[in-house]
Write a protein that holds these residues in place. Structure first.
Motif, PDB file in Angstrom:
ATOM      1  N   PRO A 216     -40.613-100.220 -21.076  1.00  0.00           N
ATOM      2  CA  PRO A 216     -41.561-100.160 -22.203  1.00  0.00           C
ATOM      3  C   PRO A 216     -42.024-101.528 -22.702  1.00  0.00           C
ATOM      4  N   ASP A 217     -41.203-102.572 -22.559  1.00  0.00           N
ATOM      5  CA  ASP A 217     -41.599-103.891 -23.036  1.00  0.00           C
ATOM      6  C   ASP A 217     -42.459-104.658 -22.040  1.00  0.00           C
ATOM      7  N   GLY A 218     -42.801-104.024 -20.922  1.00  0.00           N
ATOM      8  CA  GLY A 218     -43.639-104.661 -19.922  1.00  0.00           C
ATOM      9  C   GLY A 218     -42.883-105.363 -18.816  1.00  0.00           C
ATOM     10  N   SER A 219     -41.582-105.495 -18.936  1.00  0.00           N
ATOM     11  CA  SER A 219     -40.794-106.085 -17.861  1.00  0.00           C
ATOM     12  C   SER A 219     -40.602-105.070 -16.737  1.00  0.00           C
ATOM     13  N   LEU A 220     -40.238-105.559 -15.568  1.00  0.00           N
ATOM     14  CA  LEU A 220     -40.070-104.707 -14.394  1.00  0.00           C
ATOM     15  C   LEU A 220     -38.598-104.601 -14.040  1.00  0.00           C
ATOM     16  N   ALA A 221     -38.163-103.407 -13.675  1.00  0.00           N
ATOM     17  CA  ALA A 221     -36.780-103.168 -13.267  1.00  0.00           C
ATOM     18  C   ALA A 221     -36.747-102.821 -11.786  1.00  0.00           C
ATOM     19  N   PHE A 222     -35.786-103.404 -11.091  1.00  0.00           N
ATOM     20  CA  PHE A 222     -35.579-103.113  -9.675  1.00  0.00           C
ATOM     21  C   PHE A 222     -34.082-102.906  -9.456  1.00  0.00           C
ATOM     22  N   CYS A 223     -33.732-101.937  -8.617  1.00  0.00           N
ATOM     23  CA  CYS A 223     -32.319-101.732  -8.317  1.00  0.00           C
ATOM     24  C   CYS A 223     -32.154-101.215  -6.897  1.00  0.00           C
ATOM     25  N   ILE A 224     -30.969-101.445  -6.374  1.00  0.00           N
ATOM     26  CA  ILE A 224     -30.611-100.981  -5.030  1.00  0.00           C
ATOM     27  C   ILE A 224     -29.135-100.624  -5.063  1.00  0.00           C
TER      28      ILE A 224
ATOM     29  N   PHE B  79     -37.162-108.280 -14.356  1.00  0.00           N
ATOM     30  CA  PHE B  79     -38.083-109.414 -14.281  1.00  0.00           C
ATOM     31  C   PHE B  79     -39.022-109.387 -15.482  1.00  0.00           C
ATOM     32  N   ASP B  80     -39.070-110.499 -16.225  1.00  0.00           N
ATOM     33  CA  ASP B  80     -39.937-110.619 -17.393  1.00  0.00           C
ATOM     34  C   ASP B  80     -41.162-111.436 -17.012  1.00  0.00           C
ATOM     35  N   PRO B  81     -42.339-110.815 -16.888  1.00  0.00           N
ATOM     36  CA  PRO B  81     -43.530-111.557 -16.477  1.00  0.00           C
ATOM     37  C   PRO B  81     -44.025-112.537 -17.530  1.00  0.00           C
ATOM     38  N   ALA B  82     -43.559-112.416 -18.777  1.00  0.00           N
ATOM     39  CA  ALA B  82     -43.973-113.343 -19.828  1.00  0.00           C
ATOM     40  C   ALA B  82     -43.248-114.680 -19.708  1.00  0.00           C
TER      41      ALA B  82
ATOM     42  N   TRP C  99     -41.104-115.372 -16.852  1.00  0.00           N
ATOM     43  CA  TRP C  99     -40.726-115.551 -15.451  1.00  0.00           C
ATOM     44  C   TRP C  99     -39.217-115.756 -15.279  1.00  0.00           C
ATOM     45  N   GLU C 100     -38.485-114.995 -16.085  1.00  0.00           N
ATOM     46  CA  GLU C 100     -37.029-114.980 -15.949  1.00  0.00           C
ATOM     47  C   GLU C 100     -36.613-113.745 -15.156  1.00  0.00           C
ATOM     48  N   LEU C 101     -35.749-113.945 -14.189  1.00  0.00           N
ATOM     49  CA  LEU C 101     -35.184-112.861 -13.397  1.00  0.00           C
ATOM     50  C   LEU C 101     -33.706-112.765 -13.745  1.00  0.00           C
ATOM     51  N   SER C 102     -33.308-111.685 -14.394  1.00  0.00           N
ATOM     52  CA  SER C 102     -31.902-111.480 -14.747  1.00  0.00           C
ATOM     53  C   SER C 102     -31.325-110.374 -13.878  1.00  0.00           C
ATOM     54  N   SER C 103     -30.047-110.480 -13.566  1.00  0.00           N
ATOM     55  CA  SER C 103     -29.440-109.533 -12.632  1.00  0.00           C
ATOM     56  C   SER C 103     -27.981-109.284 -12.970  1.00  0.00           C
ATOM     57  N   ALA C 104     -27.480-108.131 -12.507  1.00  0.00           N
ATOM     58  CA  ALA C 104     -26.062-107.782 -12.632  1.00  0.00           C
ATOM     59  C   ALA C 104     -25.672-106.953 -11.421  1.00  0.00           C
TER      60      ALA C 104
ATOM     61  N   TYR D   5     -20.323-105.941 -17.001  1.00  0.00           N
ATOM     62  CA  TYR D   5     -20.985-106.550 -15.849  1.00  0.00           C
ATOM     63  C   TYR D   5     -21.692-107.831 -16.286  1.00  0.00           C
ATOM     64  N   PRO D   6     -21.227-108.988 -15.813  1.00  0.00           N
ATOM     65  CA  PRO D   6     -21.860-110.262 -16.189  1.00  0.00           C
ATOM     66  C   PRO D   6     -23.309-110.312 -15.746  1.00  0.00           C
ATOM     67  N   VAL D   7     -24.125-111.014 -16.509  1.00  0.00           N
ATOM     68  CA  VAL D   7     -25.553-111.154 -16.221  1.00  0.00           C
ATOM     69  C   VAL D   7     -25.841-112.573 -15.751  1.00  0.00           C
ATOM     70  N   THR D   8     -26.569-112.687 -14.659  1.00  0.00           N
ATOM     71  CA  THR D   8     -27.031-113.976 -14.141  1.00  0.00           C
ATOM     72  C   THR D   8     -28.528-114.085 -14.410  1.00  0.00           C
ATOM     73  N   ARG D   9     -28.945-115.224 -14.966  1.00  0.00           N
ATOM     74  CA  ARG D   9     -30.352-115.417 -15.322  1.00  0.00           C
ATOM     75  C   ARG D   9     -30.923-116.572 -14.501  1.00  0.00           C
ATOM     76  N   ARG D  10     -32.098-116.339 -13.933  1.00  0.00           N
ATOM     77  CA  ARG D  10     -32.794-117.360 -13.144  1.00  0.00           C
ATOM     78  C   ARG D  10     -34.218-117.523 -13.678  1.00  0.00           C
ATOM     79  N   LEU D  11     -34.598-118.743 -13.955  1.00  0.00           N
ATOM     80  CA  LEU D  11     -35.966-119.032 -14.345  1.00  0.00           C
ATOM     81  C   LEU D  11     -36.728-119.432 -13.091  1.00  0.00           C
ATOM     82  N   LEU D  12     -37.714-118.643 -12.719  1.00  0.00           N
ATOM     83  CA  LEU D  12     -38.428-118.840 -11.466  1.00  0.00           C
ATOM     84  C   LEU D  12     -39.518-119.903 -11.643  1.00  0.00           C
TER      85      LEU D  12
END
Length: 277
Positions: A84-92, A150-153, A155-160, A195-202
């Protein structure tokens, strides 16, 4: 050879009747097995998304390959959706077991992740809530999973990660490697797991690849060897078309001798100069 008890002579008609009965039983068993395989395949197809979300500067592609034998199907999945906030979610992820039950459980996980993700602050909370949800329904199975946001505003990619194999990354400036981020237990094992979160600024163009163990591990093929091969491939293809990279990574599964199903998801990011507008 056919043997009868008590022993007696058998006419040609007797032999033909017996062979006919055996053939009918064999055919019935084969048709039942085929029906179960088709059911598992149908479940798998219906529970994988037809498309993945994209925004300017980010392209996504994924591919799935069924197992090589019988009912070894239904455990692996991938998904992508807009929050809803405009960010994209991806999972596998990868479900324990490879049958119709695994495919059904995979569907529960996918729905659970989509249900909790809009209400969670980050991927770690998504996995924690999904874990508790799965335990509450008493499915009796577990699954590994990696969840990205992924936050397009910014460009941070956070993952767990929940017990899943690490991803692989590469940038167009020549850097690449395995994303050995910290993680927690697979989903469905321990209540209250964090679950720890890792954040990457692309900041540069590049590629991030998520996969399941069917791509990189086999009976006599260690997971480290498979990861190293994928890492070299992705390093040489950073920024390339994600569908092409996904197909090339999936082709590497033929080297492992693995009979499991397999899934690959590729995210390709543009550099800062290509994001504007």
């Amino acid at each position: 050879m056919l043997r009868r008890r008590p022993p007696r002579s058998a006419s040609a008609d007797d032999l033909l009747t017996t062979l006919g009965q055996l053939t009918a039983q064999a055919r019935e068993g084969a048709e039942l097995q085929q029906a179960r395989v088709e059911l598992a395949e149908a479940l798998q197809r219906e529970m994988l998304p037809a498309t993945l979300p994209e925004v300017k500067g980010l392209r996504a592609a994924a591919t799935y390959a069924p197992a090589r034998h019988g009912l070894d199907i239904g455990g692996d999945w991938y998904d992508g959706f807009t929050l809803p906030d405009g960010s994209l979610a991806f999972c596998i992820g990868d479900v324990q077991g490879h049958d119709v039950e695994a495919a059904a459980f995979m569907g529960q996980i996918r729905i659970g992740l989509r249900a909790v993700a809009p209400h969670a602050a980050d991927p770690g909370e998504v996995l924690s809530r999904a874990n508790d949800l799965l335990l509450s329904v008493g499915a009796g199975l577990f699954a590994t999973c990696t969840f990205l946001r992924f936050d397009p505003a910014t460009w941070e990619l956070s993952s767990a990660r929940a017990g899943h194999v690490p991803g692989v990354w590469a940038s167009t400036d020549g850097d690449y490697g395995v994303a050995e981020d910290p993680g927690g237990l697979p989903l469905g094992i321990e209540p209250g797991e964090s679950y720890p979160v890792t954040r990457r600024l692309l900041t540069t163009a590049g590629t991030f690849v998520l996969l399941t163990d069917g791509v990189i591990e086999g009976p006599s093929f260690e997971i480290e060897t498979g990861l190293a091969q994928v890492t070299r491939l992705v390093g040489a293809r950073a920024g390339a078309d994600p569908a092409t990279v996904a197909a090339e990574v999936m082709n590497m599964a033929d080297c492992t001798g693995h009979t499991d199903d397999a899934a690959v998801m590729v995210l390709s990011f543009d550099g800062p100069a290509n994001r504007a507008g």
